[in-house]
Motif scaffolding. Structure first.
Motif, PDB file in Angstrom:
ATOM      1  N   UNK A   1      -7.655 -54.226 -52.561  1.00 27.66           N
ATOM      2  CA  UNK A   1      -8.923 -54.855 -52.940  1.00 27.66           C
ATOM      3  C   UNK A   1      -9.066 -56.207 -52.248  1.00 27.66           C
ATOM      4  N   UNK A   2      -8.004 -56.993 -52.251  1.00 26.63           N
ATOM      5  CA  UNK A   2      -8.047 -58.310 -51.604  1.00 26.63           C
ATOM      6  C   UNK A   2      -8.275 -58.195 -50.096  1.00 26.63           C
ATOM      7  N   UNK A   3      -7.617 -57.249 -49.461  1.00 27.63           N
ATOM      8  CA  UNK A   3      -7.758 -57.072 -48.016  1.00 27.63           C
ATOM      9  C   UNK A   3      -9.177 -56.595 -47.684  1.00 27.63           C
ATOM     10  N   UNK A   4      -9.724 -55.701 -48.479  1.00 25.47           N
ATOM     11  CA  UNK A   4     -11.088 -55.229 -48.242  1.00 25.47           C
ATOM     12  C   UNK A   4     -12.091 -56.378 -48.357  1.00 25.47           C
ATOM     13  N   UNK A   5     -11.902 -57.241 -49.344  1.00 20.86           N
ATOM     14  CA  UNK A   5     -12.780 -58.402 -49.497  1.00 20.86           C
ATOM     15  C   UNK A   5     -12.609 -59.354 -48.317  1.00 20.86           C
ATOM     16  N   UNK A   6     -11.379 -59.534 -47.870  1.00 21.30           N
ATOM     17  CA  UNK A   6     -11.114 -60.398 -46.719  1.00 21.30           C
ATOM     18  C   UNK A   6     -11.806 -59.857 -45.472  1.00 21.30           C
ATOM     19  N   UNK A   7     -11.769 -58.544 -45.273  1.00 17.22           N
ATOM     20  CA  UNK A   7     -12.452 -57.936 -44.127  1.00 17.22           C
ATOM     21  C   UNK A   7     -13.948 -58.240 -44.174  1.00 17.22           C
ATOM     22  N   UNK A   8     -14.515 -58.114 -45.349  1.00 20.63           N
ATOM     23  CA  UNK A   8     -15.942 -58.409 -45.531  1.00 20.63           C
ATOM     24  C   UNK A   8     -16.244 -59.873 -45.194  1.00 20.63           C
ATOM     25  N   UNK A   9     -15.407 -60.773 -45.679  1.00 21.51           N
ATOM     26  CA  UNK A   9     -15.611 -62.194 -45.410  1.00 21.51           C
ATOM     27  C   UNK A   9     -15.424 -62.529 -43.927  1.00 21.51           C
ATOM     28  N   UNK A  10     -14.471 -61.886 -43.295  1.00 21.69           N
ATOM     29  CA  UNK A  10     -14.242 -62.119 -41.868  1.00 21.69           C
ATOM     30  C   UNK A  10     -15.449 -61.712 -41.036  1.00 21.69           C
ATOM     31  N   UNK A  11     -16.077 -60.632 -41.414  1.00 17.78           N
ATOM     32  CA  UNK A  11     -17.207 -60.119 -40.642  1.00 17.78           C
ATOM     33  C   UNK A  11     -18.531 -60.802 -40.972  1.00 17.78           C
ATOM     34  N   UNK A  12     -18.667 -61.308 -42.198  1.00 16.77           N
ATOM     35  CA  UNK A  12     -19.976 -61.781 -42.644  1.00 16.77           C
ATOM     36  C   UNK A  12     -20.073 -63.271 -42.924  1.00 16.77           C
ATOM     37  N   UNK A  13     -19.002 -64.022 -42.693  1.00 18.31           N
ATOM     38  CA  UNK A  13     -19.052 -65.467 -42.912  1.00 18.31           C
ATOM     39  C   UNK A  13     -18.400 -66.186 -41.739  1.00 18.31           C
ATOM     40  N   UNK A  14     -18.526 -67.495 -41.757  1.00 19.73           N
ATOM     41  CA  UNK A  14     -17.855 -68.317 -40.748  1.00 19.73           C
ATOM     42  C   UNK A  14     -16.677 -69.074 -41.359  1.00 19.73           C
ATOM     43  N   UNK A  15     -16.247 -68.661 -42.547  1.00 18.03           N
ATOM     44  CA  UNK A  15     -15.091 -69.299 -43.183  1.00 18.03           C
ATOM     45  C   UNK A  15     -13.869 -69.146 -42.295  1.00 18.03           C
ATOM     46  N   UNK A  16     -13.006 -70.163 -42.286  1.00 19.64           N
ATOM     47  CA  UNK A  16     -11.776 -70.030 -41.506  1.00 19.64           C
ATOM     48  C   UNK A  16     -10.763 -69.185 -42.288  1.00 19.64           C
ATOM     49  N   UNK A  17      -9.674 -68.834 -41.629  1.00 19.48           N
ATOM     50  CA  UNK A  17      -8.682 -67.925 -42.219  1.00 19.48           C
ATOM     51  C   UNK A  17      -8.093 -68.505 -43.505  1.00 19.48           C
ATOM     52  N   UNK A  18      -7.818 -69.798 -43.514  1.00 20.59           N
ATOM     53  CA  UNK A  18      -7.280 -70.434 -44.715  1.00 20.59           C
ATOM     54  C   UNK A  18      -8.239 -70.356 -45.888  1.00 20.59           C
ATOM     55  N   UNK A  19      -9.510 -70.554 -45.620  1.00 20.42           N
ATOM     56  CA  UNK A  19     -10.514 -70.471 -46.686  1.00 20.42           C
ATOM     57  C   UNK A  19     -10.656 -69.043 -47.198  1.00 20.42           C
ATOM     58  N   UNK A  20     -10.585 -68.094 -46.302  1.00 15.57           N
ATOM     59  CA  UNK A  20     -10.660 -66.692 -46.715  1.00 15.57           C
ATOM     60  C   UNK A  20      -9.424 -66.313 -47.525  1.00 15.57           C
TER      61      UNK A  20
END
Length: 72
Positions: free
Chosen positions: A22-41
């Protein structure tokens, strides 16, 4: 133990593995749809350590979060 058995029977995963999924799926979504850096994600999906998050991401997805974001 009974809960874990039923959970695994229903989902095919242990509760721990399901939580990671679940966490990895949410991270994938954030990586593709936001400009947050890796630490923030990492923080947004529940990991205090971005390095640990990156290692888990690579283990389950097969590439680093940065490579995933770039579409590599």
């Amino acid at each position: 133990y009974y809960f874990i058995h039923l959970f695994k029977q229903y989902t095919g995963l242990s509760p721990y593995a399901y939580k990671i999924k679940i966490r990895i799926e949410k991270a994938k979504e954030l990586l593709l749809n936001t400009t947050l850096n890796i630490g923030e994600i990492a923080t947004a999906v529940g990991y205090d350590n971005p390095l640990y998050f990156s290692k888990l991401f690579k283990k389950y997805i097969g590439q680093s979060p940065l490579d995933f974001r770039k579409g590599m």
